[in-house]
Design a protein around this motif. Structure first.
Motif, short mmCIF file in Angstrom:
data_model
loop_
_atom_site.label_atom_id
_atom_site.label_comp_id
_atom_site.label_asym_id
_atom_site.label_seq_id
_atom_site.Cartn_x
_atom_site.Cartn_y
_atom_site.Cartn_z
N VAL A 162 0.79 -1.29 0.03
CA VAL A 162 -0.11 -0.06 0.11
C VAL A 162 0.84 1.09 0.11
CG1 VAL A 162 -1.67 1.08 1.33
CG2 VAL A 162 -2.02 -1.12 1.12
N GLY A 197 2.42 0.41 -4.15
CA GLY A 197 1.07 0.91 -4.74
C GLY A 197 0.90 2.48 -4.47
N CYS A 253 -0.78 4.14 -2.74
CA CYS A 253 -2.30 4.26 -2.57
C CYS A 253 -2.51 5.81 -2.06
CB CYS A 253 -2.81 3.31 -1.89
SG CYS A 253 -2.37 1.65 -2.21
N HIS A 301 -5.22 8.48 -2.30
CA HIS A 301 -6.51 8.48 -1.45
C HIS A 301 -6.15 9.35 0.01
CE1 HIS A 301 -9.02 5.41 -3.02
NE2 HIS A 301 -7.88 4.90 -3.81
N LEU A 349 -5.31 8.10 3.98
CA LEU A 349 -6.44 7.40 3.12
C LEU A 349 -7.75 7.54 3.52
CD1 LEU A 349 -4.65 3.69 3.72
CD2 LEU A 349 -4.07 5.55 2.08
N LEU A 381 -10.40 -5.46 -5.66
CA LEU A 381 -9.00 -5.20 -6.14
C LEU A 381 -8.60 -6.14 -7.31
CD1 LEU A 381 -7.18 -5.25 -2.79
CD2 LEU A 381 -7.55 -3.33 -4.29
N MET A 422 -9.46 4.49 -10.52
CA MET A 422 -8.85 3.21 -9.84
C MET A 422 -9.48 2.00 -10.87
SD MET A 422 -8.05 2.18 -6.84
CE MET A 422 -8.14 0.31 -6.29
N VAL A 431 -6.07 1.48 -12.08
CA VAL A 431 -5.02 0.83 -11.07
C VAL A 431 -5.47 -0.82 -11.14
CG1 VAL A 431 -4.70 0.72 -8.54
CG2 VAL A 431 -4.87 2.80 -9.59
N THR A 488 -3.70 -3.96 -9.47
CA THR A 488 -4.35 -5.02 -8.34
C THR A 488 -4.64 -6.21 -8.95
OG1 THR A 488 -6.41 -3.73 -8.51
CG2 THR A 488 -4.71 -2.93 -7.00
N ILE A 507 -3.12 -6.80 1.28
CA ILE A 507 -3.44 -5.42 1.25
C ILE A 507 -4.81 -5.15 2.25
CG2 ILE A 507 -4.63 -3.70 -0.17
CD1 ILE A 507 -2.75 -4.67 -2.51
#
Lengths: 158, 294
Positions: free
Chosen positions: B189, B193, B195, B199, B214, B249, B264, B267, B272, B283
């Motif tokens: 994460v 990633g 993220c 986020h 996040l 995911l 997303m 992504v 993912t 994750i």
């Protein structure tokens, strides 16, 4: 052609016109209503996908529910893209989330819409087979056809 | 374990790379392994999406994708091993420094649109594997497009100040009190990633506001809203089951049957969905444990 035939033809075409006209109006002449209609269609599609997902995740969905879900997905996939995305229903109309790019790239968008149908057919087929892993794969392939369009043509909601 | 492998890799790679170049393609199993591992890191780190101008039909990794930000528009660079336009002349040390410290081979700072504040946590081994993978791709002589930024954000000499404020260089040690899956999840994460780059909301200067880690933001990339992925029951993912998260995911499919689009969707497509089921589960394990935010 004698007069009677001409009259009959004229009457027939007039009534056809009227039916078409009223039909259109009775359906959804107001763009905001057309957006609402599309959202209902998408809800049906999502409901179907969700039902299959529930079965794949083994979270209480039955095979029968999944089959019904796939049926709903297939029914929507068979709809004409033009009927789901009539012109004049881009973002700004009602709470539409469709980007104007969808109509600017209509042939690509239509192609993506049509790609749903074979995927949905395979999904229904897999559910009949009953193998969870295979259904999961078919579900993935179907959601890919949704995602391609959402990525390019849907405004992010929330 | 990774730590121990590192000196060996660092030693072997500089020796092995010239060999690969001379023979025109690696016959050596060690290199093939590094390239294969690097391919996985490449996917987990989501390099392809930003470094490819997919919409304009650009070749993979030749860059040119526009990243619109409040500070101006960045155009991602060519990261193929082309010696002139790409990274073909980068040494292992150059590569490590770029990811670890956000510094170019010529010593100038890299703009943090390249998310090195996240990648700085990658292990040396993962970075060198990634480099091996990138250097195994076809060089493409595609010129880079200059960024379109407005001052003061275009002033590269200010970037080191940003780095002081918003970046802690180097990998984060595993937390021995937590299960392996949690530690792996955190690495996936936070480091690979990245993220939080979307986020987690940003401050006015573009650094991540870690107090809202996040928790989502209304001003994500391309002006999109980005959801809260903390376990908050109402505002976050508290109501999602583990398999709901894993399915999102893997397939991009949400519990209500909707399919992720936008950032997303990309992504899921590039990253993912390509991970092992074990990594996706890691994750999920990690996200379950982050502090819930409203």
């Amino acid at each position: 052609m004698n007069n009677r035939v001409v009259n009959a033809l004229a009457a027939a075409s007039l009534s056809a016109l009227l039916v078409a006209g009223f039909g259109g109006m009775a359906g959804a002449a107001d763009p905001a209503d057309m957006v609402k209609e599309r959202q209902q269609t998408m809800k049906k599609l999502g409901g179907g996908m969700g039902a299959v997902a529930k079965f794949v995740k083994n979270e209480g969905g039955t095979q029968e529910d999944a089959a019904k879900g796939a049926e709903a997905v297939l029914a929507v996939a068979k709809m004409d893209a033009k009927a789901v995305f009539p012109t004049g229903t881009a973002v700004g109309v009602g709470d539409s989330a469709a980007k104007p790019e969808l109509w600017q790239n209509w042939s690509a968008a239509e192609e993506k819409w049509k790609a749903m149908q074979p995927a949905a057919m395979k999904l229904a087929e897999a559910i009949k087979g009953g193998d969870r892993a295979q259904i999961g794969q078919a579900l993935g392939a179907t959601s890919k056809t949704c995602g391609g369009c959402h990525e390019d043509f849907r405004v992010k909601k929330q | 374990m990774r730590r121990r492998a590192l000196p060996l890799t660092a030693l072997v790679l500089p020796l092995a790379l010239p060999f690969v170049l001379v023979t025109g393609g690696g016959a050596r199993a060690a290199d093939a392994d590094a390239v294969a591992r690097g391919g996985y890191i490449f996917q987990a780190a989501g390099c392809l999406g930003c470094h490819t101008n997919e919409k304009a039909g650009g070749a993979p990794l030749t860059g040119g994708r526009a990243l619109a930000t409040p500070f101006g528009t960045f155009f991602t660079p060519n990261i193929t091993p082309d010696p002139v336009h790409g990274i073909g002349r980068w040494s292992d040390a150059d590569f490590l420094r770029a990811f670890r410290e956000g510094v170019r081979p010529d010593g100038a700072a890299l703009f943090p649109a390249f998310p090195y504040a996240s990648y700085t946590r990658m292990t040396d081994r993962d970075l060198l594997d990634l480099k091996a993978y990138l250097f195994a791709q076809k060089p493409q002589p595609v010129a880079n497009r200059p960024h379109d930024l407005s001052p003061p954000f275009s002033w590269r000499f200010l970037v080191p100040g940003w780095q002081l404020l918003y970046m802690t260089a180097g990998p984060v040690a595993d937390d021995p009190s937590k299960p392996a899956a949690w530690n792996r999840g955190r690495y996936l994460v936070d480091a690979l990633g990245h993220c939080g780059e979307c986020h987690t909301p940003r401050s006015l200067l573009g650094g991540l506001d870690q107090s809202r880690y996040l928790a989502g933001t209304p001003d994500g990339p391309d002006g999109d809203k980005v959801p809260n992925i903390t376990p908050h029951p109402a505002k976050g993912l508290g109501k999602w089951s583990d398999s709901d998260l894993a399915m999102l995911l893997e397939l991009g499919l949400k519990p209500d049957g909707d399919v992720a689009g936008g950032g997303m969707g990309e992504v899921v497509r590039n990253t993912t969905s390509k991970l092992t089921a074990e990594d996706r589960a890691a994750i999920v394990t990690y996200l379950r444990g982050v502090p819930p935010k409203e």
